[in-house]
Design a protein around this motif. Sequence first.
Motif, PDB file in Angstrom:
ATOM      1  N   LYS A   7       0.845  -1.176   0.000  1.00 25.05           N
ATOM      2  CA  LYS A   7       0.000   0.000   0.000  1.00 25.05           C
ATOM      3  C   LYS A   7       0.887   1.234   0.000  1.00 25.05           C
ATOM      4  O   LYS A   7       1.984   1.214   0.527  1.00 25.05           O
ATOM      5  N   PRO A   8       0.398   2.336  -0.587  1.00 24.78           N
ATOM      6  CA  PRO A   8       1.210   3.551  -0.576  1.00 24.78           C
ATOM      7  C   PRO A   8       1.370   4.076   0.842  1.00 24.78           C
ATOM      8  O   PRO A   8       0.517   3.855   1.690  1.00 24.78           O
ATOM      9  N   VAL A   9       2.478   4.754   1.084  1.00 25.68           N
ATOM     10  CA  VAL A   9       2.697   5.388   2.378  1.00 25.68           C
ATOM     11  C   VAL A   9       1.810   6.623   2.404  1.00 25.68           C
ATOM     12  O   VAL A   9       1.992   7.543   1.618  1.00 25.68           O
ATOM     13  N   GLY A  65       2.164  16.933   2.386  1.00 19.27           N
ATOM     14  CA  GLY A  65       1.098  16.002   2.045  1.00 19.27           C
ATOM     15  C   GLY A  65       1.517  14.573   2.301  1.00 19.27           C
ATOM     16  O   GLY A  65       2.175  14.265   3.286  1.00 19.27           O
ATOM     17  N   GLN A  66       1.146  13.705   1.381  1.00 17.33           N
ATOM     18  CA  GLN A  66       1.460  12.292   1.487  1.00 17.33           C
ATOM     19  C   GLN A  66       2.606  11.959   0.542  1.00 17.33           C
ATOM     20  O   GLN A  66       2.720  12.546  -0.532  1.00 17.33           O
ATOM     21  N   LEU A  67       3.454  11.010   0.929  1.00 17.95           N
ATOM     22  CA  LEU A  67       4.540  10.587   0.064  1.00 17.95           C
ATOM     23  C   LEU A  67       3.981   9.886  -1.174  1.00 17.95           C
ATOM     24  O   LEU A  67       4.408  10.135  -2.292  1.00 17.95           O
ATOM     25  N   ASP A  68       3.030   9.010  -0.976  1.00 10.00           N
ATOM     26  CA  ASP A  68       2.297   8.345  -2.057  1.00 10.00           C
ATOM     27  C   ASP A  68       3.173   7.594  -3.049  1.00 10.00           C
ATOM     28  O   ASP A  68       3.176   7.878  -4.244  1.00 10.00           O
ATOM     29  N   LEU A  69       3.900   6.607  -2.535  1.00 15.54           N
ATOM     30  CA  LEU A  69       4.564   5.676  -3.429  1.00 15.54           C
ATOM     31  C   LEU A  69       4.454   4.289  -2.834  1.00 15.54           C
ATOM     32  O   LEU A  69       4.259   4.131  -1.639  1.00 15.54           O
ATOM     33  N   SER A  70       4.525   3.291  -3.686  1.00 13.94           N
ATOM     34  CA  SER A  70       4.453   1.898  -3.254  1.00 13.94           C
ATOM     35  C   SER A  70       5.747   1.195  -3.612  1.00 13.94           C
ATOM     36  O   SER A  70       6.389   1.509  -4.612  1.00 13.94           O
ATOM     37  N   LEU A  71       6.107   0.243  -2.757  1.00  5.07           N
ATOM     38  CA  LEU A  71       7.284  -0.586  -2.985  1.00  5.07           C
ATOM     39  C   LEU A  71       6.855  -2.017  -3.229  1.00  5.07           C
ATOM     40  O   LEU A  71       5.787  -2.441  -2.793  1.00  5.07           O
ATOM     41  N   GLU A  72       7.727  -2.764  -3.887  1.00  7.14           N
ATOM     42  CA  GLU A  72       7.552  -4.205  -4.017  1.00  7.14           C
ATOM     43  C   GLU A  72       8.912  -4.850  -3.853  1.00  7.14           C
ATOM     44  O   GLU A  72       9.948  -4.188  -3.876  1.00  7.14           O
ATOM     45  N   GLY A  73       8.903  -6.138  -3.683  1.00  2.36           N
ATOM     46  CA  GLY A  73      10.155  -6.892  -3.605  1.00  2.36           C
ATOM     47  C   GLY A  73      10.718  -6.950  -2.211  1.00  2.36           C
ATOM     48  O   GLY A  73      10.022  -7.242  -1.259  1.00  2.36           O
ATOM     49  N   GLY A  74      11.999  -6.678  -2.097  1.00  2.00           N
ATOM     50  CA  GLY A  74      12.746  -6.815  -0.853  1.00  2.00           C
ATOM     51  C   GLY A  74      13.839  -7.836  -1.050  1.00  2.00           C
ATOM     52  O   GLY A  74      13.803  -8.639  -1.999  1.00  2.00           O
ATOM     53  N   ALA A  75      14.837  -7.795  -0.187  1.00  2.00           N
ATOM     54  CA  ALA A  75      15.987  -8.692  -0.317  1.00  2.00           C
ATOM     55  C   ALA A  75      15.569 -10.160  -0.262  1.00  2.00           C
ATOM     56  O   ALA A  75      16.217 -11.007  -0.875  1.00  2.00           O
ATOM     57  N   ASP A  76      14.486 -10.446   0.451  1.00  4.28           N
ATOM     58  CA  ASP A  76      14.027 -11.821   0.619  1.00  4.28           C
ATOM     59  C   ASP A  76      13.009 -12.248  -0.447  1.00  4.28           C
ATOM     60  O   ASP A  76      12.409 -13.303  -0.347  1.00  4.28           O
ATOM     61  N   SER A  77      12.815 -11.437  -1.475  1.00  2.60           N
ATOM     62  CA  SER A  77      11.839 -11.735  -2.527  1.00  2.60           C
ATOM     63  C   SER A  77      12.561 -12.207  -3.790  1.00  2.60           C
ATOM     64  O   SER A  77      13.782 -12.085  -3.890  1.00  2.60           O
ATOM     65  N   ALA A 128      10.798   7.942   8.370  1.00  2.00           N
ATOM     66  CA  ALA A 128      11.489   9.133   7.864  1.00  2.00           C
ATOM     67  C   ALA A 128      10.485  10.246   7.575  1.00  2.00           C
ATOM     68  O   ALA A 128      10.742  11.410   7.873  1.00  2.00           O
ATOM     69  N   TRP A 129       9.343   9.879   7.003  1.00  2.00           N
ATOM     70  CA  TRP A 129       8.338  10.877   6.668  1.00  2.00           C
ATOM     71  C   TRP A 129       7.739  11.491   7.925  1.00  2.00           C
ATOM     72  O   TRP A 129       7.459  12.697   7.967  1.00  2.00           O
ATOM     73  N   ALA A 130       7.560  10.680   8.979  1.00  2.00           N
ATOM     74  CA  ALA A 130       6.932  11.149  10.214  1.00  2.00           C
ATOM     75  C   ALA A 130       7.915  11.865  11.141  1.00  2.00           C
ATOM     76  O   ALA A 130       7.501  12.559  12.060  1.00  2.00           O
ATOM     77  N   SER A 131       9.216  11.723  10.905  1.00  2.00           N
ATOM     78  CA  SER A 131      10.214  12.348  11.784  1.00  2.00           C
ATOM     79  C   SER A 131      10.264  13.851  11.528  1.00  2.00           C
ATOM     80  O   SER A 131       9.665  14.360  10.590  1.00  2.00           O
ATOM     81  N   GLY A 132      11.017  14.554  12.355  1.00  2.00           N
ATOM     82  CA  GLY A 132      11.148  16.002  12.219  1.00  2.00           C
ATOM     83  C   GLY A 132      11.834  16.394  10.926  1.00  2.00           C
ATOM     84  O   GLY A 132      12.384  15.567  10.207  1.00  2.00           O
ATOM     85  N   GLY A 133      11.792  17.676  10.634  1.00  2.00           N
ATOM     86  CA  GLY A 133      12.435  18.201   9.434  1.00  2.00           C
ATOM     87  C   GLY A 133      11.461  18.364   8.288  1.00  2.00           C
ATOM     88  O   GLY A 133      10.358  17.828   8.307  1.00  2.00           O
TER      89      GLY A 133
END
Length: 155
Positions: A7-9, A65-77, A128-133
């Motif tokens: 799901k998108p962040v 706003g929202q980052l709105d990107l989705s990831l797939e895969g991962g090192a274990d995929s 990272a998105w929820a942290s300060g800055g």
Amino acid sequence: MAPVMSKPVMLPQSQTHRPEPHRSAHRPDGLGFQKYVEDFDPYSMFSSEQIAGRDVRLLRIKKAGQLDLSLEGGADSPLGKLVVSSVYEGGAADKHGGIAPGDELMAVNGKILVDASLTEGQNSLARAWASGGDWIDVVIAVSPPKDYEDEVTFF
């Protein structure tokens, strides 16, 4: 085996300007906006094998706003890496314009993700998105342009 989709962040919405949608280094309006950091040395974070001749870029994405990107895969995929599967229209990643489906996510805010699972990658982006800055730093390996001719079957 089909790749695992995510799901998108999703994060709170706010107003922001919309930069041009291509991968240029600077905005023509002189505001100093950069799609990617020009003096970034990927060898300072990754080994030669991890870079393997690819175009590795550090992107600084404005938190709006929202980052709105989705990831797939991962090192274990079966993909063996974290790959951007979608960039949703109107989100911060889309407005930034420097990240596209097919790009490999290599690091977020200095956390290297080349050996991360899908869940680790998603959680790192969300933290990272929820942290300060006002910005997050994302390192990607740009996906090469796709040559579809090699997939055409002639009968």
